[in-house]
Write a protein that holds these residues in place. Structure first.
Motif, PDB file in Angstrom:
ATOM      1  N   UNK A   1     -27.807   9.632  11.287  1.00 36.37           N
ATOM      2  CA  UNK A   1     -28.828   8.778  10.687  1.00 36.37           C
ATOM      3  C   UNK A   1     -28.267   7.451  10.185  1.00 36.37           C
ATOM      4  N   UNK A   2     -29.114   6.410  10.241  1.00 40.52           N
ATOM      5  CA  UNK A   2     -28.724   5.106   9.718  1.00 40.52           C
ATOM      6  C   UNK A   2     -28.422   4.111  10.822  1.00 40.52           C
ATOM      7  N   UNK A   3     -28.721   2.816  10.493  1.00 37.65           N
ATOM      8  CA  UNK A   3     -28.454   1.706  11.407  1.00 37.65           C
ATOM      9  C   UNK A   3     -27.292   0.903  10.835  1.00 37.65           C
ATOM     10  N   UNK A   4     -26.494   0.312  11.730  1.00 38.60           N
ATOM     11  CA  UNK A   4     -25.343  -0.474  11.273  1.00 38.60           C
ATOM     12  C   UNK A   4     -25.171  -1.672  12.188  1.00 38.60           C
ATOM     13  N   UNK A   5     -25.019  -2.863  11.502  1.00 43.82           N
ATOM     14  CA  UNK A   5     -24.733  -4.081  12.257  1.00 43.82           C
ATOM     15  C   UNK A   5     -23.305  -4.547  12.019  1.00 43.82           C
ATOM     16  N   UNK A   6     -22.518  -3.666  11.455  1.00 42.42           N
ATOM     17  CA  UNK A   6     -21.183  -4.081  11.026  1.00 42.42           C
ATOM     18  C   UNK A   6     -20.122  -3.951  12.137  1.00 42.42           C
ATOM     19  N   UNK A   7     -20.505  -3.363  13.211  1.00 43.13           N
ATOM     20  CA  UNK A   7     -19.515  -3.101  14.264  1.00 43.13           C
ATOM     21  C   UNK A   7     -19.643  -4.125  15.367  1.00 43.13           C
ATOM     22  N   UNK A   8     -18.491  -4.485  15.910  1.00 41.29           N
ATOM     23  CA  UNK A   8     -18.455  -5.451  16.985  1.00 41.29           C
ATOM     24  C   UNK A   8     -18.413  -4.716  18.325  1.00 41.29           C
ATOM     25  N   UNK A   9     -19.136  -5.268  19.307  1.00 39.02           N
ATOM     26  CA  UNK A   9     -19.154  -4.653  20.639  1.00 39.02           C
ATOM     27  C   UNK A   9     -17.793  -4.761  21.298  1.00 39.02           C
ATOM     28  N   UNK A  10     -17.103  -5.821  20.987  1.00 40.30           N
ATOM     29  CA  UNK A  10     -15.803  -6.040  21.600  1.00 40.30           C
ATOM     30  C   UNK A  10     -14.826  -4.942  21.150  1.00 40.30           C
ATOM     31  N   UNK A  11     -14.143  -4.356  22.114  1.00 42.08           N
ATOM     32  CA  UNK A  11     -13.171  -3.308  21.813  1.00 42.08           C
ATOM     33  C   UNK A  11     -13.746  -1.898  21.875  1.00 42.08           C
ATOM     34  N   UNK A  12     -15.070  -1.789  21.999  1.00 37.31           N
ATOM     35  CA  UNK A  12     -15.699  -0.470  22.076  1.00 37.31           C
ATOM     36  C   UNK A  12     -15.850  -0.063  23.553  1.00 37.31           C
ATOM     37  N   UNK A  13     -15.623   1.216  23.832  1.00 35.35           N
ATOM     38  CA  UNK A  13     -15.762   1.755  25.194  1.00 35.35           C
ATOM     39  C   UNK A  13     -17.034   2.581  25.291  1.00 35.35           C
ATOM     40  N   UNK A  14     -17.872   2.198  26.276  1.00 39.18           N
ATOM     41  CA  UNK A  14     -19.149   2.891  26.456  1.00 39.18           C
ATOM     42  C   UNK A  14     -18.893   4.206  27.202  1.00 39.18           C
ATOM     43  N   UNK A  15     -19.587   5.225  26.765  1.00 40.99           N
ATOM     44  CA  UNK A  15     -19.483   6.540  27.411  1.00 40.99           C
ATOM     45  C   UNK A  15     -20.479   6.640  28.563  1.00 40.99           C
ATOM     46  N   UNK A  16     -20.239   7.574  29.474  1.00 46.02           N
ATOM     47  CA  UNK A  16     -21.096   7.738  30.648  1.00 46.02           C
ATOM     48  C   UNK A  16     -22.444   8.319  30.271  1.00 46.02           C
ATOM     49  N   UNK A  17     -22.498   9.128  29.208  1.00 45.85           N
ATOM     50  CA  UNK A  17     -23.766   9.753  28.842  1.00 45.85           C
ATOM     51  C   UNK A  17     -23.691  10.154  27.385  1.00 45.85           C
ATOM     52  N   UNK A  18     -24.809  10.550  26.902  1.00 43.77           N
ATOM     53  CA  UNK A  18     -24.943  10.986  25.523  1.00 43.77           C
ATOM     54  C   UNK A  18     -24.141  12.274  25.303  1.00 43.77           C
ATOM     55  N   UNK A  19     -23.342  12.281  24.247  1.00 49.23           N
ATOM     56  CA  UNK A  19     -22.574  13.476  23.888  1.00 49.23           C
ATOM     57  C   UNK A  19     -21.292  13.652  24.668  1.00 49.23           C
ATOM     58  N   UNK A  20     -20.954  12.630  25.506  1.00 47.75           N
ATOM     59  CA  UNK A  20     -19.715  12.741  26.261  1.00 47.75           C
ATOM     60  C   UNK A  20     -18.487  12.582  25.394  1.00 47.75           C
ATOM     61  N   UNK A  21     -17.344  12.938  25.950  1.00 51.96           N
ATOM     62  CA  UNK A  21     -16.094  12.838  25.197  1.00 51.96           C
ATOM     63  C   UNK A  21     -15.626  11.388  25.228  1.00 51.96           C
ATOM     64  N   UNK A  22     -15.290  10.883  24.062  1.00 47.86           N
ATOM     65  CA  UNK A  22     -14.846   9.493  23.959  1.00 47.86           C
ATOM     66  C   UNK A  22     -13.363   9.382  24.225  1.00 47.86           C
ATOM     67  N   UNK A  23     -12.933   8.151  24.511  1.00 48.94           N
ATOM     68  CA  UNK A  23     -11.515   7.902  24.767  1.00 48.94           C
ATOM     69  C   UNK A  23     -10.806   7.673  23.436  1.00 48.94           C
ATOM     70  N   UNK A  24     -10.684   8.782  22.704  1.00 53.14           N
ATOM     71  CA  UNK A  24     -10.066   8.729  21.389  1.00 53.14           C
ATOM     72  C   UNK A  24      -9.300  10.036  21.183  1.00 53.14           C
ATOM     73  N   UNK A  25      -8.394  10.078  20.190  1.00 45.01           N
ATOM     74  CA  UNK A  25      -7.673  11.342  19.950  1.00 45.01           C
ATOM     75  C   UNK A  25      -8.610  12.517  19.759  1.00 45.01           C
ATOM     76  N   UNK A  26      -9.679  12.320  18.976  1.00 45.57           N
ATOM     77  CA  UNK A  26     -10.645  13.418  18.783  1.00 45.57           C
ATOM     78  C   UNK A  26     -11.345  13.745  20.080  1.00 45.57           C
ATOM     79  N   UNK A  27     -11.694  12.694  20.873  1.00 47.25           N
ATOM     80  CA  UNK A  27     -12.347  12.950  22.166  1.00 47.25           C
ATOM     81  C   UNK A  27     -11.433  13.678  23.125  1.00 47.25           C
ATOM     82  N   UNK A  28     -10.156  13.262  23.113  1.00 46.24           N
ATOM     83  CA  UNK A  28      -9.206  13.968  23.970  1.00 46.24           C
ATOM     84  C   UNK A  28      -9.069  15.433  23.579  1.00 46.24           C
ATOM     85  N   UNK A  29      -9.112  15.690  22.270  1.00 48.02           N
ATOM     86  CA  UNK A  29      -9.011  17.080  21.799  1.00 48.02           C
ATOM     87  C   UNK A  29     -10.210  17.886  22.247  1.00 48.02           C
ATOM     88  N   UNK A  30     -11.417  17.280  22.111  1.00 51.99           N
ATOM     89  CA  UNK A  30     -12.625  17.971  22.585  1.00 51.99           C
ATOM     90  C   UNK A  30     -12.572  18.193  24.097  1.00 51.99           C
TER      91      UNK A  30
END
Length: 450
Positions: free
Chosen positions: A282-311
């Motif tokens: 929940x909640x909206x945020x305008x504080x994040x910059x698009x630059x540097x963020x990696x888009x996932x292929x679909x909703x709920x996919x594993x992200x390219x992050x340590x936590x995503x790699x673990x999942x």
């Protein structure tokens, strides 16, 4: 008449009496005796040879011509022995008579009448001796006939006994061979049953191992799923964005490992464009910059992050475990445990029956061999001593040769059976095996040569 004249008359009378009958000379008597002895020796040699031939080849005993020859030989032997005995006694008696006559003639000077009476008494003695000789000859002829009859009866009894023993030995050997073949078949059956039992045990053991592996993998899968569930429960917040996904995409802004944050570019009332994210939970945020963020292929996919790699690693383990369970379950399904257990029970019964059959046949083979040995011993006891060893050795050699020949035939047939299993057996082996089959009397079992 003077004493001298009377002596001459008496001497003339004695000489006339002595020479009234023609008497053979000593040379003639010795020649006759030598001929009789030679004839008897030849007849004895011929008789022994005939007996040796019959002992060496019992089949001659059944030949009428050979029986006739044997009887003629025995008859000649008996006649020769009688002739020799007569000649010996005639030579002995004649020599004694001559000695007695010479002695009486030398004493005739004392008393002519006494000498004449003595000569007449001596003649009676000679006659009695001749009668005794004739009686002895008759006795010898009777003994020869009795001996010939006893020999014939003994030979016939021996032939019958040996023939009966040979028939018994032959039947015993054939029976033993038949039992040995049955024993070999029973042993092969037992080996096949035992081998099949080991195969069933191996299949059941493999099924047990597969079941244990499936159970172990299932437990592992449960643990992995529980681990994933707990990880999501403690860390991950669920996505709340439910609008249109046009112009935006799913990101892991909160670095949870899952792409549950939806971000897009929006136009503000001031006309400014801003990159806005609907955060998970929940909640909206305008504080994040698009630059540097990696888009996932679909909703709920594993992200390219340590936590995503673990999942992702956890999910990969789950999928591999599921695949392993599927494969193990498929292998286990191919093994019909119930059918194998039933077959194993039947196999154990077959093995027990085959073992009992094999033991029974082994005892039968042993008993048959002992019976054959008993027949051989009995034949040893019944057969003549001079011929028994040679005859039994010949029988034994024949049996050994027959056994060796049959062994070669079995080897050739076994090799042919092995080659026959191949669709295209080696030509050299086929030619060699066909040569062995022809050599050992099995030309009809040759393998075809393509």
């Amino acid at each position: 008449m003077c004493i001298r004249d009377r002596f001459l008359v008496v001497l003339a009378l004695l000489l006339a009496i002595g020479l009234a009958q023609p008497q053979p000379s000593r040379k003639e008597l010795l020649t006759s005796l030598a001929k009789a002895q030679s004839k008897a020796a030849l007849a004895q040699v011929e008789w022994k040879k005939r007996l040796a031939d019959v002992s060496h080849d019992p089949s001659k005993a059944n030949s009428k011509s050979y029986q006739q020859k044997l009887e003629e030989t025995g008859k000649r032997l008996a006649e020769a022995e009688v002739e020799m005995e007569v000649a010996q006694r005639a030579e002995h008696v004649t020599e004694r008579v001559r000695d007695d006559i010479r002695e009486e003639v030398s004493k005739v000077e004392g008393s002519a009448d006494l000498k004449a009476a003595a000569l007449r008494g001596q003649k009676r003695v000679v006659d009695e001796r001749n009668d005794a000789v004739e009686m002895k000859v008759r006795q010898l002829r009777k003994q020869s006939d009795d001996l010939d009859r006893m020999r014939k009866e003994a030979k016939m009894n021996t032939q019958l006994s040996v023939r009966s023993a040979l028939v018994g030995i032959g039947n015993g050997v054939r029976h033993t061979k038949s039992l040995e073949r049955k024993l070999a078949t029973a042993t092969d059956d037992l080996q096949q049953f035992t081998k099949r039992g080991r195969q069933i045990d191996g299949q059941l053991l493999e099924a047990k191992r597969l079941r244990e592996a499936v159970d172990k993998a299932t437990e592992k899968l449960k643990g992995l799923r529980e681990e994933k569930k707990q990880k999501k429960k403690t860390i991950v917040r669920s996505p709340v964005y439910a609008g249109s996904e046009d112009g935006g995409g799913w990101y892991d802004i909160l670095a949870q490992g899952l792409c549950n944050d939806f971000c897009r570019t929006v136009a503000l009332p001031s006309g400014e464009r801003k990159w806005r994210c609907s955060l998970a939970g929940g909640g909206e945020s305008d504080e994040h910059e698009e630059q540097g963020q990696k888009q996932c292929a679909h909703k709920g996919g594993f992200s390219d992050s340590p936590a995503g790699h673990e999942f992702g690693s956890l999910q990969q383990k789950i999928e591999l475990t599921q695949e392993t369970i599927s494969k193990l379950s498929g292998l286990a399904a191919t093994i019909d445990v119930g059918h194998l257990e039933g077959e194993l029970v039947i196999n154990k019964g077959e093995v027990a029956a085959a073992e009992a059959h094999e033991q029974l046949l082994e005892e039968s083979v042993d008993a048959s061999k002992k019976a054959t040995q008993a027949e051989k011993r009995a034949m040893h006891e019944r057969a003549p001593g001079d011929n028994r060893v040679a005859m039994l050795q010949k029988q034994l050699d024949e049996l050994k040769a027959r056994k060796k020949w049959q062994g070669k035939q079995i080897e050739a047939l076994a090799e042919a059976a092995r080659l026959a299993k191949f669709a295209d057996p080696p030509l050299e082996e086929v030619v060699y095996t066909n040569g062995k089959l022809a050599k050992y009397g099995l030309p009809d079992d040759k393998l075809p040569i393509s």
